[in-house]
Every structure is written in C-alpha cells, then in structure tokens.
Design a protein around this motif. Structure first.
Motif, PDB file in Angstrom:
ATOM      1  N   GLN A  23       1.851   3.002  14.040  1.00  0.00           N
ATOM      2  CA  GLN A  23       3.165   3.577  13.770  1.00  0.00           C
ATOM      3  C   GLN A  23       4.273   2.609  13.439  1.00  0.00           C
ATOM      4  O   GLN A  23       5.124   2.833  12.639  1.00  0.00           O
ATOM      5  N   LEU A  24       4.073   1.365  13.775  1.00  0.00           N
ATOM      6  CA  LEU A  24       5.350   0.555  13.422  1.00  0.00           C
ATOM      7  C   LEU A  24       5.172   0.254  11.975  1.00  0.00           C
ATOM      8  O   LEU A  24       5.911   0.075  11.298  1.00  0.00           O
ATOM      9  N   VAL A  25       3.677  -0.214  11.225  1.00  0.00           N
ATOM     10  CA  VAL A  25       3.795  -0.165   9.990  1.00  0.00           C
ATOM     11  C   VAL A  25       4.137   0.958   9.097  1.00  0.00           C
ATOM     12  O   VAL A  25       4.619   0.466   7.990  1.00  0.00           O
ATOM     13  N   THR A  26       3.748   2.252   9.637  1.00  0.00           N
ATOM     14  CA  THR A  26       4.331   3.210   8.683  1.00  0.00           C
ATOM     15  C   THR A  26       5.742   3.206   8.865  1.00  0.00           C
ATOM     16  O   THR A  26       6.359   3.583   8.098  1.00  0.00           O
ATOM     17  N   GLY A  27       6.183   3.131  10.092  1.00  0.00           N
ATOM     18  CA  GLY A  27       7.899   3.014  10.356  1.00  0.00           C
ATOM     19  C   GLY A  27       8.493   2.139   9.203  1.00  0.00           C
ATOM     20  O   GLY A  27       9.630   2.380   8.704  1.00  0.00           O
ATOM     21  N   ALA A  28       8.184   1.070   9.318  1.00  0.00           N
ATOM     22  CA  ALA A  28       8.473  -0.145   8.382  1.00  0.00           C
ATOM     23  C   ALA A  28       8.283  -0.102   6.912  1.00  0.00           C
ATOM     24  O   ALA A  28       8.977  -0.513   6.072  1.00  0.00           O
ATOM     25  N   THR A  29       7.110   0.566   6.403  1.00  0.00           N
ATOM     26  CA  THR A  29       6.828   0.656   5.103  1.00  0.00           C
ATOM     27  C   THR A  29       7.130   2.076   4.317  1.00  0.00           C
ATOM     28  O   THR A  29       7.079   2.159   3.343  1.00  0.00           O
ATOM     29  N   GLY A  30       7.343   3.164   5.576  1.00  0.00           N
ATOM     30  CA  GLY A  30       7.218   4.338   4.792  1.00  0.00           C
ATOM     31  C   GLY A  30       6.244   4.976   4.427  1.00  0.00           C
ATOM     32  O   GLY A  30       6.089   6.115   3.752  1.00  0.00           O
ATOM     33  N   ILE A  31       4.953   4.330   4.514  1.00  0.00           N
ATOM     34  CA  ILE A  31       3.720   4.760   4.089  1.00  0.00           C
ATOM     35  C   ILE A  31       2.681   5.280   5.379  1.00  0.00           C
ATOM     36  O   ILE A  31       2.619   4.611   6.160  1.00  0.00           O
ATOM     37  N   ASP A  32       2.069   6.359   5.141  1.00  0.00           N
ATOM     38  CA  ASP A  32       1.227   6.524   6.295  1.00  0.00           C
ATOM     39  C   ASP A  32       0.091   5.695   6.412  1.00  0.00           C
ATOM     40  O   ASP A  32      -0.339   5.001   5.451  1.00  0.00           O
ATOM     41  N   PHE A  33      -0.113   5.339   7.634  1.00  0.00           N
ATOM     42  CA  PHE A  33      -1.050   4.274   8.072  1.00  0.00           C
ATOM     43  C   PHE A  33      -2.389   4.266   7.291  1.00  0.00           C
ATOM     44  O   PHE A  33      -2.873   3.000   6.701  1.00  0.00           O
ATOM     45  N   GLY A  34      -3.077   5.257   7.265  1.00  0.00           N
ATOM     46  CA  GLY A  34      -4.140   5.413   6.576  1.00  0.00           C
ATOM     47  C   GLY A  34      -4.109   5.160   5.089  1.00  0.00           C
ATOM     48  O   GLY A  34      -5.090   4.490   4.483  1.00  0.00           O
ATOM     49  N   SER A  35      -3.147   5.475   4.499  1.00  0.00           N
ATOM     50  CA  SER A  35      -2.751   5.007   2.923  1.00  0.00           C
ATOM     51  C   SER A  35      -2.606   3.724   2.923  1.00  0.00           C
ATOM     52  O   SER A  35      -3.039   3.127   2.005  1.00  0.00           O
ATOM     53  N   TYR A  36      -1.750   3.098   3.778  1.00  0.00           N
ATOM     54  CA  TYR A  36      -1.275   1.862   3.569  1.00  0.00           C
ATOM     55  C   TYR A  36      -2.738   0.855   3.858  1.00  0.00           C
ATOM     56  O   TYR A  36      -2.814  -0.087   2.953  1.00  0.00           O
ATOM     57  N   LEU A  37      -3.476   1.255   4.856  1.00  0.00           N
ATOM     58  CA  LEU A  37      -4.710   0.561   5.143  1.00  0.00           C
ATOM     59  C   LEU A  37      -5.574   0.609   3.663  1.00  0.00           C
ATOM     60  O   LEU A  37      -6.269  -0.548   3.320  1.00  0.00           O
ATOM     61  N   ALA A  38      -5.889   1.698   3.155  1.00  0.00           N
ATOM     62  CA  ALA A  38      -6.330   1.603   1.884  1.00  0.00           C
ATOM     63  C   ALA A  38      -5.831   0.701   0.711  1.00  0.00           C
ATOM     64  O   ALA A  38      -6.557   0.208   0.166  1.00  0.00           O
ATOM     65  N   GLU A  39      -4.648   0.973   0.539  1.00  0.00           N
ATOM     66  CA  GLU A  39      -3.814   0.209  -0.590  1.00  0.00           C
ATOM     67  C   GLU A  39      -3.886  -1.254  -0.346  1.00  0.00           C
ATOM     68  O   GLU A  39      -4.098  -1.966  -1.289  1.00  0.00           O
ATOM     69  N   ALA A  40      -3.801  -1.600   1.181  1.00  0.00           N
ATOM     70  CA  ALA A  40      -3.615  -3.116   1.515  1.00  0.00           C
ATOM     71  C   ALA A  40      -5.032  -3.928   1.667  1.00  0.00           C
ATOM     72  O   ALA A  40      -5.007  -5.170   1.275  1.00  0.00           O
ATOM     73  N   VAL A  41      -5.959  -3.092   1.942  1.00  0.00           N
ATOM     74  CA  VAL A  41      -7.160  -3.805   2.462  1.00  0.00           C
ATOM     75  C   VAL A  41      -8.311  -3.077   1.541  1.00  0.00           C
ATOM     76  O   VAL A  41      -9.150  -4.067   0.820  1.00  0.00           O
ATOM     77  N   TYR A  78      13.510  -3.519  17.071  1.00  0.00           N
ATOM     78  CA  TYR A  78      13.579  -2.805  15.895  1.00  0.00           C
ATOM     79  C   TYR A  78      13.007  -1.313  15.924  1.00  0.00           C
ATOM     80  O   TYR A  78      13.173  -0.683  14.905  1.00  0.00           O
ATOM     81  N   ALA A  79      12.214  -1.107  16.687  1.00  0.00           N
ATOM     82  CA  ALA A  79      11.558   0.194  17.035  1.00  0.00           C
ATOM     83  C   ALA A  79      11.495   0.544  18.568  1.00  0.00           C
ATOM     84  O   ALA A  79      10.271   1.061  18.960  1.00  0.00           O
ATOM     85  N   PRO A  80      12.795   0.559  19.220  1.00  0.00           N
ATOM     86  CA  PRO A  80      12.697   0.976  20.312  1.00  0.00           C
ATOM     87  C   PRO A  80      12.175   2.599  20.742  1.00  0.00           C
ATOM     88  O   PRO A  80      11.651   2.813  21.821  1.00  0.00           O
ATOM     89  N   ALA A  81      12.538   3.342  19.687  1.00  0.00           N
ATOM     90  CA  ALA A  81      12.107   4.799  19.955  1.00  0.00           C
ATOM     91  C   ALA A  81      10.252   4.960  19.868  1.00  0.00           C
ATOM     92  O   ALA A  81       9.929   5.778  20.687  1.00  0.00           O
ATOM     93  N   ALA A  82       9.733   4.006  19.555  1.00  0.00           N
ATOM     94  CA  ALA A  82       8.155   3.936  19.593  1.00  0.00           C
ATOM     95  C   ALA A  82       7.668   3.567  20.861  1.00  0.00           C
ATOM     96  O   ALA A  82       6.498   4.169  21.168  1.00  0.00           O
ATOM     97  N   LEU A  83       8.419   3.097  21.671  1.00  0.00           N
ATOM     98  CA  LEU A  83       8.090   2.954  23.018  1.00  0.00           C
ATOM     99  C   LEU A  83       8.960   3.815  24.165  1.00  0.00           C
ATOM    100  O   LEU A  83       8.247   4.050  25.343  1.00  0.00           O
ATOM    101  N   GLY A  84      10.074   4.155  23.933  1.00  0.00           N
ATOM    102  CA  GLY A  84      10.850   5.006  24.953  1.00  0.00           C
ATOM    103  C   GLY A  84      11.765   3.763  25.617  1.00  0.00           C
ATOM    104  O   GLY A  84      11.304   2.733  25.663  1.00  0.00           O
ATOM    105  N   ASP A  85      13.078   4.450  26.035  1.00  0.00           N
ATOM    106  CA  ASP A  85      13.889   3.375  26.747  1.00  0.00           C
ATOM    107  C   ASP A  85      13.186   2.748  27.671  1.00  0.00           C
ATOM    108  O   ASP A  85      13.585   1.458  27.723  1.00  0.00           O
TER     109      ASP A  85
END
Length: 284
Positions: free
Chosen positions: A123-141, A68-75
């Motif tokens: 990167q994976l969480v940001t890609g899946a949620t559309g939310i910057d990870f720092g913001s997601y961490l603040a909102e989620a935890v 689901y996120a091959p671009a994050a790793l490269g081929d």
C-alpha cells in the motif's frame, strides 16, 4: 551425480530445483519452467521492489510511516506505532501483529513475522508511486531481471507465482549483482536489522535471536532451521508454506532454489537440510 536428484523422490506432486554459482547454473532437476505458487517466498521479491522505490526517491526507508501515510494505519494505530518505518516493516520489527492491522508489540521490541506488514508495504509503495504494487513489482524487479513468467496475483506477502527459471534469474543477480540495486542497498538488505531481537520463525519455533534482513531471513546460528547447519551464518533467503524455498550462501558462493506444490510440513523439515548438504558436498 546430480546432487538435486533426491528432489525427484520427495513426497510431492511436482517439484523442480536448481543450484547456481557466480558463473551460472550448476545443476537442475524437474520442470524448471513450471510455475508454482510461492507463498512467503513472495516477500523478498516485494522487498526488492520496495527498495527500488527507495532508491528512486519515492519512499523513505527510515522516515516514520505515520508522518507520511497515517491513513494507512488509522489514527489510533498511527499513535501507537509512531516511530514505525519501512525498515521496520521489511524486517518484521514493526510491532504489527501477524495477520491483523493492530499492534502486537512495541516498535523494534521483538520480531513478529507479519503478513499484514507486507500488505502495508504494498500500500505504501502504491501510494508513493501511483502504480499498483503488482505492476510496480513487475516493472522494478521482474522485467529488469527477465523473470519472464513471474507475477504477483494478490498479496505482496504471499501471492507470487514463478518458476525455478524465474528464480534462477533472481539468484544470479544476488550472487553476481548487475545493478538492480546499489551495492550498499543490497548489502543492507542481507545484513541483520535491529540485532538481538527475539521472535518465532514459523514452523521452527522461538529463535534467540531471530535475525532478519530487509526482506530476507538470515540464518545466523538458528536451530532448528530449514537450511543445513553447514550453511554459513551469513546465508540468507526465505521459505514458503506452499513448499518453496531458496537460499544464498555468500561464503560458499552458492544459491539453491526448490519449488514444490505440497504444503510445508515434516517432509520439508527433513528434506530441505538434506538437499542443502548434498549441494554443499557437491559444489561447496
């Protein structure tokens, strides 16, 4: 006598600490509102946010990342690590090297403590949620736990900032969960993932095995170690190279956090187990 008093004698510019039981704070020392760079104590906070994303259905714990996120790793790397999952990343069993996005071992082959793996989690969480990870961490935890001064200033692997008061809120949740995570998810997080893997615990050398949960290091029978030999094998937590640490001992029903602004070194190798012993003597 306050068993944390010895913290004030540590050879560090500033320090603060607290010990908690299920009913709340048992002892404190230092300026518990002072914010400290957490270094790798950031990782378990990032892991909890990723697990919230799993529970929300944004990302899957056991689905291979290259699907689901091959671009994050490269081929090329996606092909080499085709079975790597978020569970592998959270428990340092991904096969990724420590500091570079390249293969260091086979997936699930050994425990490689990987900072780049935690950057990838962000990167994976940001890609899946559309939310910057720092913001997601603040909102989620941070916001649900009222970690009012905690923030992520960059890498999910090492750039958290928080006070002892912030981490008291986290430890209270771990000792007496109120629902940040489902009970089964939390039990999974503090259980050994991929048992038997060998690896190096930074600062303490090779461990056989090098047990790890989902974001938490698990004490097991490791020696040498930064907790006390008297801490139960089920003790879990983390330490950081900025001179920070916390542990939760489910058997003792205790949690300890100590934050400083001196880099990890021989002083901590001596001081942290001594502090853990004092806490266990006083409250265990």
């Amino acid at each position: 006598m306050n068993p944390l008093q010895q913290v004030l004698d540590w050879p560090v510019p500033h320090a603060a600490a607290a010990v908690l039981g299920p009913a709340g704070v048992l002892a404190e020392v230092g300026d518990t509102a002072r914010r400290f760079p957490l270094a790798s104590v950031t990782k378990p906070l990032a892991a909890l946010a990723a697990l919230v994303a799993v529970e929300e259905g944004a990302i899957e714990l056991d689905r291979p990342v290259p699907e689901y996120a091959p671009a994050a790793l490269g081929d090329e790397l996606a092909a080499e690590l085709g079975s790597m999952t978020l569970r592998h990343l959270l428990s340092h069993a991904s096969g990724l090297a420590a500091e570079r996005l390249r293969r260091g071992a086979d997936v699930g082959g050994r425990r490689i403590y990987s900072n780049v793996g935690y950057d990838l989690i962000g990167q994976l969480v940001t890609g899946a949620t559309g939310i910057d990870f720092g913001s997601y961490l603040a909102e989620a935890v941070f916001e649900p736990l009222r970690m009012e001064t905690a923030e992520l200033a960059g890498s999910p692997a090492s750039q958290g900032i928080a006070s002892v008061e912030d981490l008291q809120a986290l430890l209270a949740e771990l000792l007496r969960p109120s629902g940040l995570l489902h009970a089964d998810t939390l039990a999974d997080a503090r259980s050994v993932q991929f048992p038997g893997l060998l690896g190096v615990l930074p600062g303490y050398g090779g461990q056989r095995p090098n047990d790890w949960g989902l974001g938490f290091e698990i004490r097991g029978d490791k020696h040498p170690h930064w907790t006390s030999p008297r801490n139960s094998p089920a003790t879990y937590g983390h330490f950081g190279r900025s001179g920070t640490m916390f542990w939760v001992d489910p058997q003792a029903g205790l949690a300890l956090v100590a934050l400083t602004d001196r880099s990890f070194g021989s002083w901590a190798i001596k001081a942290w187990p001594e502090l853990s012993d004092a806490v266990l003597d006083a409250f265990g």
